[in-house]
Design a protein around this motif. Structure first.
Motif, PDB file in Angstrom:
ATOM      1  N   ASN A   1       7.500   9.233   6.579  1.00  0.00           N
ATOM      2  CA  ASN A   1       7.346   8.177   7.575  1.00  0.00           C
ATOM      3  C   ASN A   1       8.689   7.885   8.231  1.00  0.00           C
ATOM      4  OD1 ASN A   1       4.926   8.101   6.146  1.00  0.00           O
ATOM      5  ND2 ASN A   1       4.769   5.880   6.236  1.00  0.00           N
TER       6      ASN A   1
ATOM      7  N   HIS B   1       4.739   0.080  -0.032  1.00  0.00           N
ATOM      8  CA  HIS B   1       5.473  -0.710   0.963  1.00  0.00           C
ATOM      9  C   HIS B   1       4.544  -1.738   1.594  1.00  0.00           C
ATOM     10  CE1 HIS B   1       3.795   2.797   3.097  1.00  0.00           C
ATOM     11  NE2 HIS B   1       3.829   2.113   4.230  1.00  0.00           N
TER      12      HIS B   1
ATOM     13  N   HIS C   1       0.855  -1.202   0.000  1.00  0.00           N
ATOM     14  CA  HIS C   1       0.000   0.000   0.000  1.00  0.00           C
ATOM     15  C   HIS C   1       0.882   1.240   0.000  1.00  0.00           C
ATOM     16  CE1 HIS C   1       1.190  -0.229   4.197  1.00  0.00           C
ATOM     17  NE2 HIS C   1       0.934   1.058   4.280  1.00  0.00           N
TER      18      HIS C   1
ATOM     19  N   ASP D   1       0.641   5.031   1.934  1.00  0.00           N
ATOM     20  CA  ASP D   1      -0.159   5.726   2.939  1.00  0.00           C
ATOM     21  C   ASP D   1      -1.064   6.763   2.273  1.00  0.00           C
ATOM     22  OD1 ASP D   1       1.332   4.173   4.628  1.00  0.00           O
ATOM     23  OD2 ASP D   1       2.071   5.817   5.863  1.00  0.00           O
TER      24      ASP D   1
HETATM   25 FE   LIG Z   1       2.160   2.330   5.593  1.00  0.00          FE
END
Ligand SMILES: [Fe+2]
Length: 297
Positions: free
Chosen positions: A140, A227, A127, A129
Protein backbone atom coordinates in the motif's frame (compact mmCIF):
# COMPACT_ATOMS: atom_id res chain seq x y z
CA UNK A 1 9.55 -4.58 16.95
CA UNK A 2 8.24 -2.06 14.44
CA UNK A 3 10.80 -0.58 12.11
CA UNK A 4 10.16 2.57 10.10
CA UNK A 5 12.81 3.37 7.50
CA UNK A 6 13.08 6.75 5.84
CA UNK A 7 14.52 7.16 2.35
CA UNK A 8 16.27 3.76 2.38
CA UNK A 9 18.78 3.33 -0.42
CA UNK A 10 17.66 -0.14 -1.46
CA UNK A 11 16.48 -1.96 -4.58
CA UNK A 12 12.82 -2.66 -5.25
CA UNK A 13 13.42 -6.36 -4.47
CA UNK A 14 14.84 -5.51 -1.08
CA UNK A 15 12.11 -2.98 -0.44
CA UNK A 16 9.40 -5.56 -1.06
CA UNK A 17 11.12 -8.07 1.19
CA UNK A 18 11.27 -5.53 4.02
CA UNK A 19 7.61 -4.64 3.56
CA UNK A 20 6.56 -8.31 3.58
CA UNK A 21 8.34 -8.66 6.91
CA UNK A 22 6.25 -5.86 8.43
CA UNK A 23 8.55 -2.89 8.11
CA UNK A 24 7.13 0.51 7.12
CA UNK A 25 8.99 2.74 4.68
CA UNK A 26 8.69 6.48 4.24
CA UNK A 27 10.05 8.50 1.34
CA UNK A 28 10.39 12.25 0.96
CA UNK A 29 8.32 14.07 -1.62
CA UNK A 30 9.71 13.87 -5.13
CA UNK A 31 8.86 15.72 -8.36
CA UNK A 32 6.85 12.67 -9.44
CA UNK A 33 4.88 12.30 -6.20
CA UNK A 34 4.22 16.03 -6.10
CA UNK A 35 2.91 15.89 -9.67
CA UNK A 36 0.38 13.29 -8.53
CA UNK A 37 -0.54 15.46 -5.55
CA UNK A 38 -0.93 18.53 -7.75
CA UNK A 39 -3.24 16.62 -10.08
CA UNK A 40 -5.42 15.68 -7.09
CA UNK A 41 -5.35 19.25 -5.78
CA UNK A 42 -6.45 20.58 -9.16
CA UNK A 43 -9.53 18.34 -9.11
CA UNK A 44 -10.31 19.18 -5.48
CA UNK A 45 -9.91 22.94 -5.96
CA UNK A 46 -12.10 22.94 -9.03
CA UNK A 47 -14.87 21.12 -7.21
CA UNK A 48 -14.83 23.21 -4.04
CA UNK A 49 -14.76 26.49 -5.93
CA UNK A 50 -13.62 29.28 -3.61
CA UNK A 51 -13.88 27.20 -0.44
CA UNK A 52 -10.85 25.85 1.42
CA UNK A 53 -11.34 22.09 1.00
CA UNK A 54 -9.76 21.43 4.40
CA UNK A 55 -12.32 23.52 6.27
CA UNK A 56 -15.32 23.50 3.90
CA UNK A 57 -16.95 20.85 6.11
CA UNK A 58 -17.64 23.54 8.71
CA UNK A 59 -19.58 25.66 6.20
CA UNK A 60 -21.59 22.97 4.43
CA UNK A 61 -24.46 20.62 5.17
CA UNK A 62 -23.13 17.11 5.47
CA UNK A 63 -25.34 15.95 2.59
CA UNK A 64 -23.91 18.63 0.27
CA UNK A 65 -20.37 17.81 1.36
CA UNK A 66 -20.97 14.09 0.77
CA UNK A 67 -22.39 14.90 -2.66
CA UNK A 68 -19.20 16.79 -3.57
CA UNK A 69 -17.05 13.87 -2.48
CA UNK A 70 -19.28 11.51 -4.42
CA UNK A 71 -18.33 13.46 -7.55
CA UNK A 72 -14.68 14.00 -6.66
CA UNK A 73 -13.68 10.44 -5.82
CA UNK A 74 -14.77 8.65 -9.00
CA UNK A 75 -13.37 11.52 -11.08
CA UNK A 76 -9.96 11.00 -9.51
CA UNK A 77 -10.13 7.21 -9.77
CA UNK A 78 -11.02 7.21 -13.46
CA UNK A 79 -9.06 10.25 -14.62
CA UNK A 80 -6.45 9.14 -17.19
CA UNK A 81 -3.89 11.49 -15.68
CA UNK A 82 -4.12 9.68 -12.34
CA UNK A 83 -2.77 6.50 -13.93
CA UNK A 84 -0.06 8.37 -15.83
CA UNK A 85 1.15 10.08 -12.68
CA UNK A 86 1.26 6.75 -10.83
CA UNK A 87 3.27 5.22 -13.65
CA UNK A 88 5.81 8.02 -13.52
CA UNK A 89 6.04 7.78 -9.77
CA UNK A 90 6.55 4.02 -9.79
CA UNK A 91 9.27 4.42 -12.41
CA UNK A 92 11.00 6.95 -10.18
CA UNK A 93 10.89 4.38 -7.37
CA UNK A 94 12.74 1.87 -9.53
CA UNK A 95 9.78 -0.53 -9.82
CA UNK A 96 10.03 -2.90 -12.78
CA UNK A 97 7.45 -1.65 -15.29
CA UNK A 98 6.73 -5.13 -16.65
CA UNK A 99 6.37 -6.85 -13.30
CA UNK A 100 4.73 -4.15 -11.19
CA UNK A 101 0.95 -3.90 -11.33
CA UNK A 102 -1.13 -1.27 -9.58
CA UNK A 103 -4.80 -0.72 -8.96
CA UNK A 104 -6.48 2.60 -9.60
CA UNK A 105 -5.55 5.25 -7.04
CA UNK A 106 -8.13 6.28 -4.47
CA UNK A 107 -8.63 9.70 -3.01
CA UNK A 108 -9.50 9.33 0.66
CA UNK A 109 -10.91 11.83 3.07
CA UNK A 110 -11.19 11.89 6.81
CA UNK A 111 -13.39 14.65 8.14
CA UNK A 112 -12.84 16.22 11.52
CA UNK A 113 -15.09 16.03 14.59
CA UNK A 114 -17.14 13.00 13.44
CA UNK A 115 -18.75 15.09 10.70
CA UNK A 116 -18.91 12.35 8.06
CA UNK A 117 -17.60 8.93 8.99
CA UNK A 118 -19.42 6.43 6.81
CA UNK A 119 -20.19 5.72 3.16
CA UNK A 120 -18.26 8.06 0.87
CA UNK A 121 -15.88 9.07 3.68
CA UNK A 122 -15.68 5.82 5.56
CA UNK A 123 -13.62 5.83 8.77
CA UNK A 124 -11.80 2.53 8.64
CA UNK A 125 -11.96 0.43 11.75
CA UNK A 126 -8.84 -1.68 12.42
CA UNK A 127 -8.44 -4.07 9.51
CA UNK A 128 -5.99 -5.74 7.22
CA UNK A 129 -6.57 -5.34 3.48
CA UNK A 130 -5.98 -9.10 3.29
CA UNK A 131 -9.35 -9.53 5.06
CA UNK A 132 -10.82 -8.00 1.87
CA UNK A 133 -9.33 -10.47 -0.60
CA UNK A 134 -6.09 -8.56 -1.15
CA UNK A 135 -3.16 -10.83 -2.00
CA UNK A 136 -0.53 -11.16 0.70
CA UNK A 137 2.05 -9.55 -1.57
CA UNK A 138 0.00 -6.37 -1.83
CA UNK A 139 1.83 -3.19 -0.93
CA UNK A 140 0.00 0.00 0.00
CA UNK A 141 1.21 3.45 -0.96
CA UNK A 142 -0.17 6.40 1.02
CA UNK A 143 0.44 10.08 0.21
CA UNK A 144 -0.93 13.22 1.92
CA UNK A 145 -2.35 15.87 -0.44
CA UNK A 146 -2.34 18.66 2.17
CA UNK A 147 -0.31 18.85 5.38
CA UNK A 148 -1.26 16.17 7.89
CA UNK A 149 -0.82 15.90 11.63
CA UNK A 150 -0.89 12.94 14.05
CA UNK A 151 -4.58 13.69 14.73
CA UNK A 152 -5.74 13.02 11.17
CA UNK A 153 -3.56 10.31 9.66
CA UNK A 154 -3.79 6.54 9.94
CA UNK A 155 -2.38 4.20 12.54
CA UNK A 156 -0.68 0.82 12.54
CA UNK A 157 -1.26 -1.63 15.36
CA UNK A 158 2.04 -3.50 15.39
CA UNK A 159 1.09 -5.82 18.23
CA UNK A 160 -0.81 -7.79 15.57
CA UNK A 161 2.05 -8.27 13.14
CA UNK A 162 2.64 -11.91 13.91
CA UNK A 163 -0.53 -12.33 15.93
CA UNK A 164 -4.12 -13.02 14.93
CA UNK A 165 -7.30 -11.05 15.47
CA UNK A 166 -10.59 -12.91 15.35
CA UNK A 167 -12.39 -11.29 12.40
CA UNK A 168 -15.24 -11.59 9.93
CA UNK A 169 -13.19 -12.25 6.81
CA UNK A 170 -14.55 -15.79 6.50
CA UNK A 171 -17.88 -14.26 5.41
CA UNK A 172 -16.30 -11.90 2.90
CA UNK A 173 -16.37 -12.63 -0.78
CA UNK A 174 -14.86 -9.97 -3.02
CA UNK A 175 -17.24 -10.52 -5.91
CA UNK A 176 -20.35 -10.12 -3.79
CA UNK A 177 -18.97 -6.93 -2.31
CA UNK A 178 -18.15 -5.26 -5.64
CA UNK A 179 -21.39 -6.27 -7.35
CA UNK A 180 -23.83 -5.44 -4.61
CA UNK A 181 -22.32 -3.14 -2.04
CA UNK A 182 -19.90 -0.63 -3.44
CA UNK A 183 -22.21 1.43 -5.69
CA UNK A 184 -24.29 2.13 -2.61
CA UNK A 185 -21.44 3.91 -0.77
CA UNK A 186 -22.53 7.45 -1.57
CA UNK A 187 -26.00 6.72 -0.21
CA UNK A 188 -24.62 5.73 3.20
CA UNK A 189 -24.10 9.19 4.58
CA UNK A 190 -24.82 8.73 8.25
CA UNK A 191 -24.74 5.00 8.80
CA UNK A 192 -23.17 2.12 7.00
CA UNK A 193 -24.98 -1.17 7.00
CA UNK A 194 -22.81 -2.95 4.46
CA UNK A 195 -21.07 -5.95 5.92
CA UNK A 196 -17.31 -5.59 6.00
CA UNK A 197 -14.88 -7.84 7.79
CA UNK A 198 -14.31 -6.38 11.23
CA UNK A 199 -12.48 -7.53 14.33
CA UNK A 200 -14.64 -9.89 16.37
CA UNK A 201 -12.74 -9.39 19.57
CA UNK A 202 -11.45 -6.26 21.33
CA UNK A 203 -8.40 -4.89 19.55
CA UNK A 204 -5.58 -3.36 21.53
CA UNK A 205 -5.08 -0.17 19.55
CA UNK A 206 -1.97 0.69 21.59
CA UNK A 207 0.86 0.61 21.07
CA UNK A 208 0.20 2.23 17.73
CA UNK A 209 2.42 3.86 15.16
CA UNK A 210 1.35 7.01 13.34
CA UNK A 211 3.55 8.15 10.50
CA UNK A 212 3.16 11.78 9.43
CA UNK A 213 4.72 12.23 5.99
CA UNK A 214 5.19 15.62 4.39
CA UNK A 215 2.90 16.63 1.52
CA UNK A 216 3.82 14.36 -1.36
CA UNK A 217 5.80 12.13 0.99
CA UNK A 218 5.15 8.44 0.37
CA UNK A 219 4.44 5.90 3.07
CA UNK A 220 4.67 2.26 2.03
CA UNK A 221 3.38 -0.71 4.00
CA UNK A 222 2.17 -4.25 3.60
CA UNK A 223 -1.58 -4.67 2.98
CA UNK A 224 -1.37 -7.25 5.74
CA UNK A 225 -0.63 -4.63 8.42
CA UNK A 226 -3.45 -4.08 10.89
CA UNK A 227 -4.28 -0.42 10.38
CA UNK A 228 -7.09 2.03 11.02
CA UNK A 229 -8.22 5.59 10.48
CA UNK A 230 -7.29 7.81 13.40
CA UNK A 231 -10.30 9.67 14.87
CA UNK A 232 -9.82 13.06 13.28
CA UNK A 233 -9.66 15.77 15.94
CA UNK A 234 -7.44 18.08 13.92
CA UNK A 235 -10.07 20.59 12.85
CA UNK A 236 -9.26 19.91 9.20
CA UNK A 237 -10.46 17.42 6.63
CA UNK A 238 -7.61 15.13 5.64
CA UNK A 239 -7.17 14.33 1.94
CA UNK A 240 -4.81 11.57 0.90
CA UNK A 241 -4.07 9.37 -2.08
CA UNK A 242 -3.56 5.68 -1.80
CA UNK A 243 -3.05 2.88 -4.23
CA UNK A 244 -1.77 -0.65 -4.12
CA UNK A 245 0.85 -2.54 -6.07
CA UNK A 246 1.81 -6.15 -6.58
CA UNK A 247 4.84 -7.61 -8.29
CA UNK A 248 3.89 -10.41 -10.71
CA UNK A 249 6.96 -12.52 -9.92
CA UNK A 250 5.97 -12.37 -6.27
CA UNK A 251 2.33 -13.16 -7.11
CA UNK A 252 3.44 -16.30 -8.93
CA UNK A 253 6.09 -17.41 -6.48
CA UNK A 254 4.06 -16.49 -3.37
CA UNK A 255 6.77 -14.24 -2.10
CA UNK A 256 4.55 -12.39 0.34
CA UNK A 257 3.65 -11.47 3.89
CA UNK A 258 2.55 -14.33 6.16
CA UNK A 259 -1.15 -14.87 6.77
CA UNK A 260 -2.01 -14.32 10.42
CA UNK A 261 -5.80 -14.52 10.37
CA UNK A 262 -7.45 -13.95 6.97
CA UNK A 263 -10.07 -16.40 5.68
CA UNK A 264 -11.85 -14.54 2.87
CA UNK A 265 -12.63 -15.83 -0.60
CA UNK A 266 -12.02 -14.34 -4.03
CA UNK A 267 -9.15 -12.09 -5.01
CA UNK A 268 -8.67 -8.45 -5.95
CA UNK A 269 -5.82 -9.39 -8.32
CA UNK A 270 -7.90 -8.79 -11.47
CA UNK A 271 -8.15 -5.11 -10.54
CA UNK A 272 -4.40 -4.64 -11.00
CA UNK A 273 -2.95 -3.10 -14.17
CA UNK A 274 0.57 -3.51 -15.53
CA UNK A 275 2.52 -0.31 -15.10
CA UNK A 276 3.97 -0.07 -18.61
CA UNK A 277 0.79 -0.53 -20.65
CA UNK A 278 -2.14 -0.78 -18.19
CA UNK A 279 -2.88 -4.35 -19.27
CA UNK A 280 -4.81 -6.42 -16.74
CA UNK A 281 -3.25 -9.04 -14.49
CA UNK A 282 -2.99 -12.32 -16.43
CA UNK A 283 -6.03 -14.47 -15.69
CA UNK A 284 -3.99 -17.59 -14.97
CA UNK A 285 -2.13 -15.73 -12.23
CA UNK A 286 -5.35 -14.51 -10.62
CA UNK A 287 -7.00 -17.93 -10.85
CA UNK A 288 -4.41 -19.34 -8.49
CA UNK A 289 -5.84 -17.07 -5.81
CA UNK A 290 -9.49 -18.00 -6.09
CA UNK A 291 -9.79 -20.29 -3.12
CA UNK A 292 -10.28 -19.56 0.53
CA UNK A 293 -7.05 -18.63 2.21
CA UNK A 294 -5.93 -20.24 5.42
CA UNK A 295 -3.75 -18.76 8.08
CA UNK A 296 -0.09 -19.77 8.27
CA UNK A 297 0.06 -19.31 12.02
FE1 LIG B 1 -6.73 -0.54 4.41
Amino acid sequence: MTTVLTNPDITDDERRARLYSGQVLVYSASPESLALVQHARDLITELFGGRDPQTAQFEMDVEDFAALLARLKPTFIHHPESKERIREMLASFGCDQDQTYFDVPRLRTSTSNDYLTSGISYAFHPHRDTWYSAPFCQLNWWIPIYPVVPENVMAFHPRYWGDSVRNGSRRYNYYEWTEISRPAAAAHIKTDTREQPKPEEPVQLDPQVRVVPEVGGVMLFSGNQLHSTVPNTSGRTRYSIDFRTVNLDDVRSRREAPNFDSECTGTTLRDFLRTNDFERMPEEAALEYEGMVTADV
